[in-house]
Design a protein around this motif. Structure first.
Motif, short mmCIF file in Angstrom:
data_model
loop_
_atom_site.label_atom_id
_atom_site.label_comp_id
_atom_site.label_asym_id
_atom_site.label_seq_id
_atom_site.Cartn_x
_atom_site.Cartn_y
_atom_site.Cartn_z
N THR A 92 -8.63 4.92 1.17
CA THR A 92 -7.38 4.16 1.14
C THR A 92 -6.22 5.07 0.73
O THR A 92 -6.26 5.70 -0.32
N PRO A 93 -5.18 5.17 1.58
CA PRO A 93 -4.06 6.04 1.22
C PRO A 93 -3.27 5.48 0.05
O PRO A 93 -3.02 4.28 -0.03
N ILE A 94 -2.90 6.35 -0.88
CA ILE A 94 -2.11 5.97 -2.05
C ILE A 94 -0.93 6.93 -2.13
O ILE A 94 -1.12 8.14 -2.20
N VAL A 95 0.28 6.40 -2.09
CA VAL A 95 1.47 7.23 -2.03
C VAL A 95 2.44 6.86 -3.15
O VAL A 95 2.28 5.84 -3.84
N VAL A 96 3.45 7.71 -3.32
CA VAL A 96 4.48 7.45 -4.32
C VAL A 96 5.16 6.12 -4.01
O VAL A 96 5.49 5.82 -2.87
N GLY A 97 5.32 5.31 -5.06
CA GLY A 97 5.91 3.99 -4.90
C GLY A 97 4.89 2.87 -4.83
O GLY A 97 5.25 1.69 -5.01
N ASP A 98 3.63 3.19 -4.58
CA ASP A 98 2.60 2.16 -4.51
C ASP A 98 2.43 1.49 -5.87
O ASP A 98 2.46 2.14 -6.92
N ARG A 99 2.23 0.18 -5.83
CA ARG A 99 1.87 -0.57 -7.03
C ARG A 99 0.34 -0.64 -7.08
O ARG A 99 -0.28 -1.10 -6.12
N VAL A 100 -0.23 -0.19 -8.17
CA VAL A 100 -1.68 -0.07 -8.26
C VAL A 100 -2.21 -0.72 -9.53
O VAL A 100 -1.46 -1.03 -10.46
N GLY A 101 -3.53 -0.94 -9.54
CA GLY A 101 -4.22 -1.41 -10.73
C GLY A 101 -5.03 -0.27 -11.32
O GLY A 101 -5.75 0.42 -10.59
N LEU A 102 -4.93 -0.06 -12.63
CA LEU A 102 -5.63 1.03 -13.31
C LEU A 102 -6.71 0.49 -14.23
O LEU A 102 -6.51 -0.50 -14.93
N SER A 103 -7.84 1.20 -14.23
CA SER A 103 -8.94 0.87 -15.12
C SER A 103 -9.30 2.12 -15.92
O SER A 103 -9.10 3.24 -15.45
#
Length: 333
Positions: free
Chosen positions: A73-84
């Motif tokens: 899954t591509p993850i780029v600057v500005g993405d809203r993500v969930g962290l564990s």
């Protein structure tokens, strides 16, 4: 067993051959990570992502890796993500990105107009600030037009920032895009960019521009500690900051972000269609549904049956506005 009688089997006769990975059945169910901490990606470097918890620049940035279940899954600057995991931001700690939220906007490009592989540059930016010098170097409408196409197609509001107005009159170049009715700001080298700062306040905005147009000067004026902020992000890659990667820098007071995109010098538009561009204009989007299939909306002779000409004939659309839009659409051809 009595000779001549068939043997009767029961559950004690079952033999399970142990496998190297165990005998527990595999499941396609993935953990939901309901308690994952929300964050915004502000930097990417060689398989590691720098994230701002809750999009708050005052909290220590968190270094994270992509969880295995996300695959590629591509993850780029500005993405809203969930962290564990460890989201304290302490040195030498590592969290996991377990979720990527749906994107509101996407700034995309291809290597050239024939490349089918699109690259996502920035996600969830509200504005695309196109920085163009009025002199030294001379302004080029071609680059601006391509940036406008990328902004309209990706859902970003374009902002034209004309620098070095102390060297040339901004009026003629600004008038080229006046009918498209997006913000145009003008800056001087000897004055702070207060008008631009007010426009960026509280927003996530991406900046693009050719070398020498004054984009770095603007970034340093908008974010006084930009050098330090870039250093924190590039620390993910053991001190090396790649100039081809986007970096999100916090505006003073935590009111918004500026995404510097030094690697974007031009936009390949292989992924964009003219309908995607038209969709950004409320006064034209519905009309193009009556256009013939494959219409590029350029008008005669290329598109003689374009419905936008009917809008002009009916007095529902200004001819100069349509002409300005069609000049931008030429970038797709």
């Amino acid at each position: 067993m009595t000779p001549g009688r068939a043997r009767e089997y029961d559950e004690t006769d079952v033999r399970v051959r142990p496998g190297r990975r165990g005998s527990r059945p595999r499941s396609k169910r993935r953990p939901e990570h309901a308690d994952a901490a929300e964050a915004m990606v502000i930097g990417v470097d060689r398989g590691r992502w720098t994230c701002a918890p809750d999009g708050d620049a005052d909290r220590p940035p968190v270094t994270a890796m992509r969880a295995r279940e996300l695959g590629r899954t591509p993850i780029v600057v500005g993405d809203r993500v969930g962290l564990s995991g460890d989201v304290s931001g302490t040195v030498d700690t590592l969290a996991r990105i377990v979720r990527v939220e749906d994107r509101d906007t996407v700034l995309r490009r291809t290597a050239d107009d024939t490349d089918p592989y699109e690259r996502i540059v920035v996600a969830n930016a509200a504005q695309l600030v196109i920085v163009t010098a009025l002199a030294d170097p001379e302004p080029r409408t071609g680059f601006v037009d391509r940036c406008l196409v990328a902004a309209f197609a990706g859902g970003l509001t374009p902002v034209l920032c004309l620098t070095k107005s102390d060297l040339a009159d901004p009026g003629p170049f600004a008038s080229t895009y006046a009918e498209l009715e997006f913000p145009v700001v003008v800056t001087r080298r000897d004055e702070p960019p207060d008008e631009l700062a007010a426009l960026l306040d509280g927003q996530v905005s991406a900046l693009v521009g050719h070398s020498g147009v004054g984009k770095s000067t603007l970034v340093n004026a908008l974010v006084p500690d930009a050098e330090r902020a870039v250093g924190v992000v590039s620390g993910v890659g053991k001190g090396r900051h790649t100039t081809t990667a986007a970096v999100a820098l916090p505006l003073p007071g935590g009111r918004g972000w500026v995404v510097d995109t030094p690697g974007v010098r031009s936009f390949g538009l292989a992924h964009v269609t003219s309908n995607e561009v038209i969709a950004a204009f409320d006064d034209m989007a519905a009309a193009v549904e009556d256009c013939p299939r494959g219409c590029g909306h350029l008008g005669p002779p290329a598109d003689p049956e374009c419905a936008l000409d009917a809008l002009v004939a009916a007095g529902a659309l200004r001819p100069a506005r349509l002409e300005a839009l069609r000049r931008v659409l030429v970038a797709l051809r």
